[in-house]
Design an enzyme around this catalytic site. Structure first.
Site, short mmCIF file in Angstrom:
data_model
loop_
_atom_site.label_atom_id
_atom_site.label_comp_id
_atom_site.label_asym_id
_atom_site.label_seq_id
_atom_site.Cartn_x
_atom_site.Cartn_y
_atom_site.Cartn_z
N LYS A 130 -18.62 29.38 -14.11
CA LYS A 130 -19.15 29.06 -12.78
C LYS A 130 -18.01 29.21 -11.77
CE LYS A 130 -22.49 25.87 -10.76
NZ LYS A 130 -23.53 26.80 -10.38
N GLU A 136 -30.12 37.11 -15.18
CA GLU A 136 -30.60 35.86 -14.59
C GLU A 136 -31.07 36.04 -13.17
OE1 GLU A 136 -27.62 32.75 -14.72
OE2 GLU A 136 -26.02 34.20 -14.43
N1 PLP Z 1 -27.13 30.52 -13.34
C1 PLP Z 1 -26.35 30.50 -12.26
C2 PLP Z 1 -25.71 31.74 -11.81
C3 PLP Z 1 -26.17 29.28 -11.55
O1 PLP Z 1 -25.42 29.24 -10.46
C4 PLP Z 1 -26.81 28.12 -12.01
C5 PLP Z 1 -26.64 26.84 -11.32
O2 PLP Z 1 -25.85 26.06 -11.68
C6 PLP Z 1 -27.61 28.20 -13.16
C7 PLP Z 1 -27.75 29.41 -13.80
C8 PLP Z 1 -28.29 26.98 -13.71
O3 PLP Z 1 -27.39 26.15 -14.38
P1 PLP Z 1 -27.61 24.60 -14.50
O4 PLP Z 1 -28.94 24.40 -15.12
O5 PLP Z 1 -26.52 24.12 -15.36
O6 PLP Z 1 -27.55 24.06 -13.12
C1 COI Z 2 -26.93 24.71 -9.02
O1 COI Z 2 -28.06 24.84 -9.49
O2 COI Z 2 -26.27 23.68 -9.12
C2 COI Z 2 -26.28 25.77 -8.33
O3 COI Z 2 -25.13 25.94 -8.55
C3 COI Z 2 -26.97 26.49 -7.31
C4 COI Z 2 -26.04 26.81 -6.20
C5 COI Z 2 -25.11 27.92 -6.45
C6 COI Z 2 -26.62 26.72 -4.85
#
Ligand code: PLP
Ligand code: COI
Length: 339
Positions: free
Chosen positions: A183, A219
């Site tokens: 991330k 994604e």
């Molecule tokens: N994919 C991306 C690129 C994201 O930025 C996020 C957000 O966090 C997700 C997937 C979903 O991840 P999570 O369920 O851990 O928030």
């Molecule tokens: C999240 O779901 O926490 C994300 O990171 C989304 C965000 C990049 C706005």
């Protein structure tokens, strides 16, 4: 509690009272500090500014019917931030520091945790970046960790209603052996053209295909993809997507509901065979998808023909959100109540 239009909050930035900060210097993390400033003075040669040495997390605090404030799987966000740090050679934040910083940031801003029943939550944004000065391309020796919070409503204006997604083929957010599984800010910079293209064409988010073959689904913007058919929850296996904590939780909940689960490459062609499809993530929660349009080939896939989310997406959504707000039994010990 502050006065805000809780039921109509956008997914955006609203100033709260405090943020917390910590600096890594001389090989160790210092004390957590509290700040009431929204600004941070930064060295003009900080590696974050030049070489994108930066990672962030996204998590939420939820107020339950009992008034208590809950975190969802914070330890998974801590772990993922450690993986991101490792991936771009930053100092890692130990679990206890991550935990203490999250709890402090939420408690100091408790009056901004939205009331139960408004559908809103407190978004928690931890960020970690190279704040030490370097000019050659190398990792910094100093790092800064900050957490701010902001009350948010749904990521998509539709809330739990079908969204429209556009497949974009003229840009990639991440390469197979690049940083797609981390991330880190650079992935989001790389995604901006795709986001803009989707928005301009009237869609909520872009869908990225794998960068190598442009054949398989990677994604959706800031969310993972899942599809449901024949009582099976199917989600992409890929070397360039973020391992979503929401998706990981939905996989478990799908199994609990008696669904089969498959994690495997999903070719774009397969989209026509799904009964339900959705985007999932902390911000997106579950966003059912009503339409996926391939902007380049002109192909369109449609779902939710009656305008409503499908039954399995609805059940998964209600269970997940129920656990997060404390209404459904937390069988997997995912929730931490902030005392
Ligand atoms: N994919 C991306 C690129 C994201 O930025 C996020 C957000 O966090 C997700 C997937 C979903 O991840 P999570 O369920 O851990 O928030
Ligand atoms: C999240 O779901 O926490 C994300 O990171 C989304 C965000 C990049 C706005």
């Amino acid at each position: 509690m502050v006065e805000l239009d809780w039921k109509n909050l956008p997914f955006g930035y609203i100033k709260t009272d405090f943020n917390v900060r910590c600096t890594y210097k001389d090989g160790k993390w210092g004390e957590l500090e509290v700040s009431d400033s929204e600004y941070f003075p930064i060295h003009i040669a900080a590696t974050a500014l030049h070489y994108g040495q930066e990672a962030f997390e996204g998590m939420k605090a939820y107020r339950g019917k009992d008034g208590k404030v809950r975190l969802f799987r914070w330890d998974e966000n801590a772990k993922r931030m450690q993986r991101s740090a490792e991936g771009i050679l930053m100092a890692k934040i130990p679990d206890h520091l991550f935990h203490d910083a999250v709890v402090k940031a939420v408690k100091l801003n408790e009056k901004f945790v939205p009331p139960y029943g408004t559908g809103a939550s407190l978004y928690i944004r931890p960020l970690l970046f190279g704040s030490g000065a370097e000019v050659g391309v190398r990792p910094a020796k100093e790092y800064t960790f900050i957490i701010f919070v902001t009350p948010v409503g749904p990521y998509f204006k539709e809330g739990f209603n079908p969204v429209r997604i556009a497949i974009v083929r003229d840009s990639d957010r991440a390469a197979p052996l690049g940083t797609g599984t981390l991330k880190v800010g650079g992935n989001y910079a790389a995604s901006l053209r795709g986001v803009e293209r989707a928005h301009k064409a009237g869609y909520g988010s872009p869908m990225y295909l794998d960068a190598k073959e442009k054949k398989y689904i990677d994604e959706i913007g800031a969310a993972n993809f899942f599809g449901v058919k024949n009582n099976t929850y199917i989600t992409p296996k890929s070397e360039s997507i973020l391992p979503s904590i929401t998706n990981m939780s939905l996989i478990q909940l799908a199994q609990d509901l008696g669904l089969k689960v498959e994690r495997r490459p999903i070719a774009e062609d397969e989209l026509s065979s799904f009964e339900e499809v959705g985007a999932c993530g902390t911000a997106a929660v579950i966003s059912p998808i009503g339409e996926i349009a391939d902007l380049d080939s002109g192909k369109v896939y449609q779902y939710c023909k009656n305008g409503k989310p499908g039954p399995i997406s609805t059940k998964l959504y209600e269970t997940l959100v129920g656990i997060q707000y404390g209404d459904v039994e937390d069988r997997h010990s995912w929730v931490t109540i902030i005392e």
